[in-house]
Write a protein that holds these residues in place. Structure first.
Motif, PDB file in Angstrom:
ATOM      1  N   ARG A 208       3.191   2.830  -7.863  1.00 31.29           N
ATOM      2  CA  ARG A 208       1.946   2.129  -7.529  1.00 31.29           C
ATOM      3  C   ARG A 208       0.822   2.622  -8.430  1.00 31.29           C
ATOM      4  O   ARG A 208       0.576   3.827  -8.521  1.00 31.29           O
ATOM      5  CB  ARG A 208       1.570   2.379  -6.073  1.00 31.29           C
ATOM      6  CG  ARG A 208       0.331   1.615  -5.621  1.00 31.29           C
ATOM      7  CD  ARG A 208       0.045   1.856  -4.158  1.00 31.29           C
ATOM      8  NE  ARG A 208      -0.301   3.250  -3.897  1.00 31.29           N
ATOM      9  CZ  ARG A 208      -0.420   3.774  -2.676  1.00 31.29           C
ATOM     10  NH1 ARG A 208      -0.156   3.027  -1.617  1.00 31.29           N
ATOM     11  NH2 ARG A 208      -0.755   5.025  -2.523  1.00 31.29           N
TER      12      ARG A 208
ATOM     13  N   ASP B   7      -5.248   2.579  -9.460  1.00 34.06           N
ATOM     14  CA  ASP B   7      -6.426   1.745  -9.197  1.00 34.06           C
ATOM     15  C   ASP B   7      -6.116   0.545  -8.304  1.00 34.06           C
ATOM     16  O   ASP B   7      -6.966  -0.319  -8.100  1.00 34.06           O
ATOM     17  CB  ASP B   7      -7.053   1.264 -10.514  1.00 34.06           C
ATOM     18  CG  ASP B   7      -6.095   0.416 -11.354  1.00 34.06           C
ATOM     19  OD1 ASP B   7      -4.877   0.398 -11.048  1.00 34.06           O
ATOM     20  OD2 ASP B   7      -6.557  -0.220 -12.329  1.00 34.06           O
ATOM     21  N   LEU B   8      -4.890   0.487  -7.769  1.00 35.78           N
ATOM     22  CA  LEU B   8      -4.550  -0.596  -6.842  1.00 35.78           C
ATOM     23  C   LEU B   8      -5.145  -0.287  -5.469  1.00 35.78           C
ATOM     24  O   LEU B   8      -4.861   0.747  -4.872  1.00 35.78           O
ATOM     25  CB  LEU B   8      -3.030  -0.740  -6.722  1.00 35.78           C
ATOM     26  CG  LEU B   8      -2.532  -1.804  -5.736  1.00 35.78           C
ATOM     27  CD1 LEU B   8      -2.885  -3.203  -6.235  1.00 35.78           C
ATOM     28  CD2 LEU B   8      -1.036  -1.677  -5.514  1.00 35.78           C
ATOM     29  N   VAL B   9      -5.978  -1.186  -4.975  1.00 39.14           N
ATOM     30  CA  VAL B   9      -6.615  -1.018  -3.671  1.00 39.14           C
ATOM     31  C   VAL B   9      -5.946  -1.980  -2.691  1.00 39.14           C
ATOM     32  O   VAL B   9      -5.918  -3.191  -2.918  1.00 39.14           O
ATOM     33  CB  VAL B   9      -8.127  -1.315  -3.742  1.00 39.14           C
ATOM     34  CG1 VAL B   9      -8.755  -1.209  -2.364  1.00 39.14           C
ATOM     35  CG2 VAL B   9      -8.804  -0.372  -4.729  1.00 39.14           C
ATOM     36  N   GLN B  10      -5.392  -1.429  -1.609  1.00 39.04           N
ATOM     37  CA  GLN B  10      -4.747  -2.253  -0.594  1.00 39.04           C
ATOM     38  C   GLN B  10      -5.635  -2.296   0.645  1.00 39.04           C
ATOM     39  O   GLN B  10      -6.080  -1.260   1.135  1.00 39.04           O
ATOM     40  CB  GLN B  10      -3.371  -1.692  -0.257  1.00 39.04           C
ATOM     41  CG  GLN B  10      -2.442  -1.669  -1.474  1.00 39.04           C
ATOM     42  CD  GLN B  10      -1.071  -1.115  -1.152  1.00 39.04           C
ATOM     43  OE1 GLN B  10      -0.120  -1.846  -0.996  1.00 39.04           O
ATOM     44  NE2 GLN B  10      -0.981   0.198  -1.050  1.00 39.04           N
ATOM     45  N   VAL B  11      -5.884  -3.497   1.154  1.00 33.88           N
ATOM     46  CA  VAL B  11      -6.835  -3.695   2.244  1.00 33.88           C
ATOM     47  C   VAL B  11      -6.137  -4.347   3.424  1.00 33.88           C
ATOM     48  O   VAL B  11      -5.525  -5.410   3.293  1.00 33.88           O
ATOM     49  CB  VAL B  11      -8.021  -4.579   1.790  1.00 33.88           C
ATOM     50  CG1 VAL B  11      -9.017  -4.739   2.931  1.00 33.88           C
ATOM     51  CG2 VAL B  11      -8.684  -3.993   0.549  1.00 33.88           C
TER      52      VAL B  11
ATOM     53  N   ARG C 147      -3.244  -8.926   4.855  1.00 31.44           N
ATOM     54  CA  ARG C 147      -3.546  -7.878   3.881  1.00 31.44           C
ATOM     55  C   ARG C 147      -3.757  -8.492   2.503  1.00 31.44           C
ATOM     56  O   ARG C 147      -3.152  -9.509   2.173  1.00 31.44           O
ATOM     57  CB  ARG C 147      -2.390  -6.859   3.822  1.00 31.44           C
ATOM     58  CG  ARG C 147      -2.241  -6.055   5.095  1.00 31.44           C
ATOM     59  CD  ARG C 147      -0.936  -5.266   5.119  1.00 31.44           C
ATOM     60  NE  ARG C 147      -0.856  -4.438   6.297  1.00 31.44           N
ATOM     61  CZ  ARG C 147      -0.536  -4.868   7.504  1.00 31.44           C
ATOM     62  NH1 ARG C 147      -0.245  -6.155   7.672  1.00 31.44           N
ATOM     63  NH2 ARG C 147      -0.492  -4.048   8.534  1.00 31.44           N
TER      64      ARG C 147
ATOM     65  N   ALA D 117      -4.702  -7.138  -1.781  1.00 36.63           N
ATOM     66  CA  ALA D 117      -4.739  -5.993  -2.698  1.00 36.63           C
ATOM     67  C   ALA D 117      -5.364  -6.446  -4.003  1.00 36.63           C
ATOM     68  O   ALA D 117      -5.369  -7.634  -4.344  1.00 36.63           O
ATOM     69  CB  ALA D 117      -3.340  -5.437  -2.934  1.00 36.63           C
TER      70      ALA D 117
ATOM     71  N   ARG E  21      -7.973  -4.690  -7.585  1.00 37.16           N
ATOM     72  CA  ARG E  21      -8.625  -3.524  -8.177  1.00 37.16           C
ATOM     73  C   ARG E  21     -10.128  -3.771  -8.197  1.00 37.16           C
ATOM     74  O   ARG E  21     -10.591  -4.925  -8.246  1.00 37.16           O
ATOM     75  CB  ARG E  21      -8.103  -3.251  -9.595  1.00 37.16           C
ATOM     76  CG  ARG E  21      -8.295  -4.368 -10.584  1.00 37.16           C
ATOM     77  CD  ARG E  21      -8.264  -3.830 -12.031  1.00 37.16           C
ATOM     78  NE  ARG E  21      -7.084  -3.048 -12.328  1.00 37.16           N
ATOM     79  CZ  ARG E  21      -5.975  -3.529 -12.896  1.00 37.16           C
ATOM     80  NH1 ARG E  21      -5.927  -4.818 -13.205  1.00 37.16           N
ATOM     81  NH2 ARG E  21      -4.960  -2.764 -13.177  1.00 37.16           N
ATOM     82  N   VAL E  22     -10.889  -2.697  -8.126  1.00 38.40           N
ATOM     83  CA  VAL E  22     -12.338  -2.801  -8.096  1.00 38.40           C
ATOM     84  C   VAL E  22     -12.878  -2.881  -9.524  1.00 38.40           C
ATOM     85  O   VAL E  22     -12.602  -2.016 -10.360  1.00 38.40           O
ATOM     86  CB  VAL E  22     -12.963  -1.610  -7.358  1.00 38.40           C
ATOM     87  CG1 VAL E  22     -14.495  -1.690  -7.402  1.00 38.40           C
ATOM     88  CG2 VAL E  22     -12.479  -1.567  -5.905  1.00 38.40           C
TER      89      VAL E  22
ATOM     90  N   LEU F 283     -13.890  -6.366  -5.537  1.00 39.82           N
ATOM     91  CA  LEU F 283     -12.438  -6.367  -5.532  1.00 39.82           C
ATOM     92  C   LEU F 283     -11.936  -7.616  -6.242  1.00 39.82           C
ATOM     93  O   LEU F 283     -12.230  -8.736  -5.836  1.00 39.82           O
ATOM     94  CB  LEU F 283     -11.905  -6.330  -4.097  1.00 39.82           C
ATOM     95  CG  LEU F 283     -10.393  -6.155  -3.942  1.00 39.82           C
ATOM     96  CD1 LEU F 283      -9.955  -4.789  -4.456  1.00 39.82           C
ATOM     97  CD2 LEU F 283      -9.978  -6.334  -2.490  1.00 39.82           C
TER      98      LEU F 283
END
Length: 408
Positions: A157, A160-164, A177, A179, A181-182, A187
């Motif tokens: 993974r 910088d992968l952001v999972q929400v 959900r 996902a 990157r910022v 996002l």
């Protein structure tokens, strides 16, 4: 019979009218095409006598899975909500008792469940039957560094992968959900499969291993975990550790729509055979599924691990849609297995299972994915499993009792 609805009914649709100044209405506008009702979980109280095959199952085979889920639940705060299953506190007595039963026989497990739990039929609105598929733990040939044979990377993974989890922000988004990157404080979508396959992540030190077949790597993502066998016999076990945030698109549906496979003959095996026979088209076809899965090294511990964080039990662990069902829930499944030979009758599959995993294609209140383990037979069953069935959820007795209380 008491019936409790857990999801709101769909909102009524409105139809806009057409108007023109100084113009007469010559004809009524055509109504919009009907749309499918959104999935809605309905729970109907039942009795253990209603569960087909209840007294015949080797229920003790599911006991290790149930205990693992109990141990996991008991690490959470007592007031933690488990959705339709009440709170962690509602499970504490049952899980404490389960911890004292190390190796019960099938009859003991049934008595325990009959004392502590009550079955409720789970329906999608008014529909009892749903789709049940299967998955397994595949084994691929590979290497830790690329060579002439092994050139397809399996990625960790990205940092910088952001999972929400959107359900943490709004109750109505529970189970959803995204996902990304910022970028500049916002996002943004992550690269899709085509971008990643083309090399968007190359050279960033994210490669866990390299495998020989891009098709097998694709199906490893679908299964969510697997083993990579090195030339010297060493085994690297990998497990799901995130997804790029793009929606999962089932390759079988794409191939049906394109006329590449016949309806009724779409299995993992038939898809693999087509891709092997058309290597020049395989990459573009697989890229029609923009979803991409990242892995982590599971080391030497038990596995594979499900979404609940516990090791899955072959034939007893089940992937479900967390939007409707909490993980750790015991479930009675009434379905069938695909026949060994074409034309043979389906084999009944009625057993106690535990919801311990999720999957990108597992969506809906009556939708499950059975974990079959590893090996050739597990692969056969998982690849051919596409059966209709129904299920009952086993909820703590006090939770079901509260359902029967009149609304204040």
């Amino acid at each position: 019979m008491l019936r409790r609805l857990l999801s709101p009914a769909p909102l009524a649709l409105t139809i806009a009218t057409l108007a023109g100044i100084g113009l007469a209405l010559l004809a009524a506008p055509k109504p919009p095409p009907p749309t499918a009702a959104p999935p809605r979980l309905t729970l109907v109280p039942a009795a253990f006598a209603d569960l087909p095959g209840w007294s015949e199952d080797a229920a003790n085979e599911a006991w290790p899975a149930f205990r693992l889920s109990c141990e996991r639940q008991m690490r959470r705060k007592p007031e933690t909500s488990l959705g339709i299953a009440g709170t962690v506190a509602d499970w504490s007595a049952a899980c404490a008792e389960a911890a004292l039963l190390a190796d019960p026989d099938a009859d003991t497990v049934r008595r325990f469940l009959e004392d502590r739990f009550r079955p409720v039929a789970a329906l999608n609105g008014e529909t009892a039957e749903g789709l049940f598929t299967g998955y397994y733990e595949p084994e691929l040939d590979g290497a830790l560094t690329p060579d002439e044979t092994n050139r397809t990377p399996l990625y960790r993974r990205p940092g910088d992968l952001v999972q929400v989890d959107l359900g943490e922000f709004r109750d109505e988004l529970k189970g959803q959900r995204i996902a990304g990157r910022v970028v500049d404080g916002r996002l943004k979508p992550f690269e899709d499969r085509a971008g990643i396959v083309a090399g968007a992540l190359a050279g960033k030190g994210l490669e866990i291993a390299y495998v020989a077949s891009p098709v097998e790597a694709f199906f490893l993502e679908i299964q969510g975990s697997g083993r990579v066998r090195m030339a010297d016999g060493r085994i690297l076990r990998v497990g799901f550790d995130g997804q790029n945030g793009h929606p999962y698109v089932a390759l079988g549906k794409v191939m049906l729509a394109d006329g590449l496979l016949e309806r009724g003959k779409v299995t993992m095996q038939s898809i693999k055979a087509w891709l092997a026979a058309h290597p020049d088209q395989a990459a573009a076809l697989m890229n029609r599924n923009p979803s991409y899965v990242f892995f982590r090294d599971l080391g030497d511990g038990p596995g594979p691990l499900g979404a609940q964080g516990v090791a899955l039990t072959p034939g007893r662990s089940l992937a479900v849609d967390r939007k409707f069902l909490p993980l750790g829930l015991p479930v009675w499944l009434d379905a069938s297995l695909p026949p060994v030979e074409e034309g043979a009758p389906p084999v009944p599959f009625r057993r106690l299972m535990v919801a311990q995993d999720t999957g990108g294609a597992i969506r809906g209140p009556v939708r499950g994915d059975v974990f079959f383990g590893a090996g050739a037979e597990a692969e056969r069953l998982a690849g051919a499993m596409k059966q209709t069935g129904r299920w009952w959820l086993l909820l703590p007795a006090e939770v079901v009792a509260r359902m029967a209380e009149p609304a204040s």
